[in-house]
Design a protein around this motif. Structure first.
Motif, PDB file in Angstrom:
ATOM      1  N   SER A 142       0.847  -1.201   0.000  1.00  0.00           N
ATOM      2  CA  SER A 142       0.000   0.000   0.000  1.00  0.00           C
ATOM      3  C   SER A 142       0.875   1.240   0.000  1.00  0.00           C
ATOM      4  O   SER A 142       0.540   2.267  -0.600  1.00  0.00           O
ATOM      5  N   ALA A 143       2.010   1.159   0.696  1.00  0.00           N
ATOM      6  CA  ALA A 143       2.954   2.286   0.744  1.00  0.00           C
ATOM      7  C   ALA A 143       3.732   2.411  -0.560  1.00  0.00           C
ATOM      8  O   ALA A 143       4.071   3.512  -1.000  1.00  0.00           O
ATOM      9  N   ILE A 144       4.023   1.264  -1.194  1.00  0.00           N
ATOM     10  CA  ILE A 144       4.833   1.263  -2.419  1.00  0.00           C
ATOM     11  C   ILE A 144       3.914   1.497  -3.621  1.00  0.00           C
ATOM     12  O   ILE A 144       3.470   0.568  -4.291  1.00  0.00           O
ATOM     13  N   GLY A 145       3.605   2.737  -3.884  1.00  0.00           N
ATOM     14  CA  GLY A 145       2.769   3.095  -5.022  1.00  0.00           C
ATOM     15  C   GLY A 145       3.539   3.909  -6.042  1.00  0.00           C
ATOM     16  O   GLY A 145       4.757   4.090  -5.919  1.00  0.00           O
ATOM     17  N   GLY A 179       5.486  10.455   5.848  1.00  0.00           N
ATOM     18  CA  GLY A 179       4.096  10.678   5.454  1.00  0.00           C
ATOM     19  C   GLY A 179       3.650   9.747   4.350  1.00  0.00           C
ATOM     20  O   GLY A 179       2.504   9.287   4.327  1.00  0.00           O
ATOM     21  N   GLY A 180       4.565   9.426   3.435  1.00  0.00           N
ATOM     22  CA  GLY A 180       4.228   8.542   2.320  1.00  0.00           C
ATOM     23  C   GLY A 180       4.170   7.083   2.693  1.00  0.00           C
ATOM     24  O   GLY A 180       3.600   6.263   1.970  1.00  0.00           O
ATOM     25  N   THR A 181       4.772   6.711   3.838  1.00  0.00           N
ATOM     26  CA  THR A 181       4.820   5.301   4.242  1.00  0.00           C
ATOM     27  C   THR A 181       3.785   4.960   5.303  1.00  0.00           C
ATOM     28  O   THR A 181       3.253   3.849   5.317  1.00  0.00           O
ATOM     29  N   VAL A 182       3.500   5.899   6.212  1.00  0.00           N
ATOM     30  CA  VAL A 182       2.528   5.592   7.272  1.00  0.00           C
ATOM     31  C   VAL A 182       1.445   6.669   7.372  1.00  0.00           C
ATOM     32  O   VAL A 182       0.822   6.841   8.406  1.00  0.00           O
ATOM     33  N   GLY A 183       1.218   7.407   6.300  1.00  0.00           N
ATOM     34  CA  GLY A 183       0.195   8.439   6.312  1.00  0.00           C
ATOM     35  C   GLY A 183      -1.116   7.938   5.748  1.00  0.00           C
ATOM     36  O   GLY A 183      -1.155   6.968   4.990  1.00  0.00           O
ATOM     37  N   THR A 211       8.961  -2.698   3.159  1.00  0.00           N
ATOM     38  CA  THR A 211       8.913  -1.374   2.521  1.00  0.00           C
ATOM     39  C   THR A 211      10.307  -0.766   2.444  1.00  0.00           C
ATOM     40  O   THR A 211      10.688  -0.177   1.419  1.00  0.00           O
ATOM     41  N   GLY A 212      11.069  -0.891   3.539  1.00  0.00           N
ATOM     42  CA  GLY A 212      12.418  -0.340   3.585  1.00  0.00           C
ATOM     43  C   GLY A 212      13.343  -0.999   2.575  1.00  0.00           C
ATOM     44  O   GLY A 212      14.192  -0.332   1.962  1.00  0.00           O
ATOM     45  N   ILE A 213      13.200  -2.318   2.403  1.00  0.00           N
ATOM     46  CA  ILE A 213      14.025  -3.038   1.425  1.00  0.00           C
ATOM     47  C   ILE A 213      13.737  -2.520   0.014  1.00  0.00           C
ATOM     48  O   ILE A 213      14.657  -2.260  -0.770  1.00  0.00           O
ATOM     49  N   MET A 214      12.452  -2.359  -0.300  1.00  0.00           N
ATOM     50  CA  MET A 214      12.082  -1.868  -1.626  1.00  0.00           C
ATOM     51  C   MET A 214      12.624  -0.458  -1.839  1.00  0.00           C
ATOM     52  O   MET A 214      13.167  -0.134  -2.898  1.00  0.00           O
ATOM     53  N   ARG A 215      12.479   0.395  -0.822  1.00  0.00           N
ATOM     54  CA  ARG A 215      12.985   1.766  -0.925  1.00  0.00           C
ATOM     55  C   ARG A 215      14.500   1.756  -1.130  1.00  0.00           C
ATOM     56  O   ARG A 215      15.039   2.522  -1.944  1.00  0.00           O
ATOM     57  N   SER A 216      15.186   0.887  -0.414  1.00  0.00           N
ATOM     58  CA  SER A 216      16.654   0.835  -0.469  1.00  0.00           C
ATOM     59  C   SER A 216      17.156   0.351  -1.824  1.00  0.00           C
ATOM     60  O   SER A 216      18.087   0.928  -2.396  1.00  0.00           O
TER      61      SER A 216
END
Length: 416
Positions: free
Chosen positions: A40-43, A209-213, A249-254
């Motif tokens: 949901s966060a990874i959009g 905000g984009g990850t837990v908003g 989520t952090g792995i994808m962001r990294s």
């Protein structure tokens, strides 16, 4: 809102047997809850945001990623623990704390979720275009139809869990491959994750905000309730799930950061109209562009699913039948798709407005969560809430208040 009734001896025994006899479906649903929160966060915004900050900050962006992950964990550990132990959704808890507050929270979720879902559906069209050259509007309609199909199958919950897990792994796998191809300066990035060359507060707060908003805060926790893994006896499992979801989520962001960093660190210039696609294409040629299309589409379609599922969970109660919830979710996706076709895409002002609402939802909803943890032990089934976790939550809450204030300021500037 759907008050819980005291358990009699027989139901207590049944609950105990359920708690002590883990089922494969329960574990699968818990895994699905973790990935629903993450995907949901990874959009589409997540991908664009990460690319732009990587271009602006270079290796120093690593520090913003690390700090945002730590804050996200502090927020989600409290949200999952309170919702999971109580067995009540955030809107139900809010109505127990102050009658009507849950419906007010639901309205904010609906406004933000509706506009963002138009953007998510637009993202699926852009993804199919990059993936196979399909007309974006046609790709968006077909993707929306797929999302509708997931909620119409007989076991929609199980289908949802499998879809988000598979697509989440596909996104991470393909992005990691591009990261290896682009050859990023990993050592320099690791150094900057703790000793940054510069600290960008805007980048950190934007990532949080984009990850837990907005609706994202509750996507996994609300799915957790349906997994059956609720109550004090599952507190440890709930805590692990909340952390693992943020780690995904952090792995994808990294890996996305490293993939883009490998391209821009060498001095390459990215196309201004679509920098993320440009980075993937420069890293791996035609395959890179097609891979970007798959990743972008997967990010968009899982966000469509997550936004729709979570928004409807705020508009219904646990007594609402699964069939009616699924039909409401289908209707929500259909409305968003029609609005996308009419508007072409969500107007920029509306997207910014919805982003501002996300900033407001986080401190309001999180205040309810912490109040229940501190003062409403009755809603937690007499569970002794860890003091250290509450303290960490309060620190994160102070940051959410600042984010909320920034959102109000931004909304005033938008309409002035």
């Amino acid at each position: 809102m759907d008050p819980r009734t005291p358990l009699d001896a027989g139901s207590r025994q049944a609950e105990h047997e359920h708690a002590t006899t883990p089922s494969r479906s329960g574990r699968s649903a818990l895994l699905g809850a973790m990935f629903l929160m993450a995907t949901s966060a990874i959009g589409p915004g997540f991908i664009t945001q990460t690319t732009n900050f990587t271009v602006q900050l270079g290796v120093a962006f690593a520090f913003a990623i690390v700090v945002s992950i730590l804050v996200d964990i502090a927020v989600q550990m409290n949200v999952w623990r309170v919702i999971g132990v109580s067995g009540l959704r955030a809107n139900e808890l809010a109505n127990r704390v102050a009658p009507g507050l849950g419906w007010a929270l639901a309205l904010l979720i609906l406004l933000g979720g509706l506009v963002f879902n138009i953007g998510n559906i637009a993202g699926t069209g852009l993804g199919t275009d990059a993936m196979m050259g399909l007309d974006p509007k046609l790709g968006a309609v077909l993707s929306a139809a797929l999302a509708v199909g997931i909620f119409l199958v007989k076991r929609a919950g199980a289908a949802l869990d499998k879809i988000v897990v598979v697509l989440g792994l596909v996104m991470i796998g393909l992005t990691a491959w591009i990261a290896l191809t682009s050859g990023p300066p990993v050592g320099l990035a690791l150094k900057n994750s703790v000793l940054p060359e510069q600290v960008d507060v805007l980048a950190i707060t934007t990532l949080i905000g984009g990850t837990v908003g907005g609706y994202i805060t509750y996507a996994g926790a609300h799915r957790l309730i349906e997994s059956g893994r609720t109550g004090p006896e599952h507190a440890s499992e709930i805590a692990k799930g909340s952390v693992y979801g943020i780690v995904v989520t952090g792995i994808m962001r990294s890996v996305l950061f490293l993939a883009v960093l490998g391209v821009v660190h060498g001095g390459a210039k990215l196309a201004e109209d679509n920098p993320a696609a440009s980075a993937f294409q420069q890293a791996a040629g035609e395959f890179g562009l097609r891979a970007f299309g798959v990743i972008f589409w997967a990010a968009a379609i899982t966000s469509v699913i997550g936004a729709s599922y979570t928004t409807v969970s705020f508009l219904t109660t646990q007594s609402t039948s699964a069939r009616n919830r699924n039909l409401a979710t289908v209707a929500f996706i259909a409305v968003c798709t029609v609005l996308f076709l009419v508007l072409g895409k969500a107007p920029v002002k509306l997207l910014v407005f919805a982003g501002g609402f996300n900033g407001l939802i986080l401190p309001i909803g999180f205040t309810v969560i912490l109040w229940v943890a501190w003062r409403r032990r009755d809603l937690l089934r007499d569970y002794a809430y860890p003091k250290w976790l509450l303290a960490v939550g309060v620190l994160a809450w102070l940051l959410t208040l600042w984010l909320g204030w920034q959102s109000i300021t931004g909304l005033q500037a938008l309409w002035s």
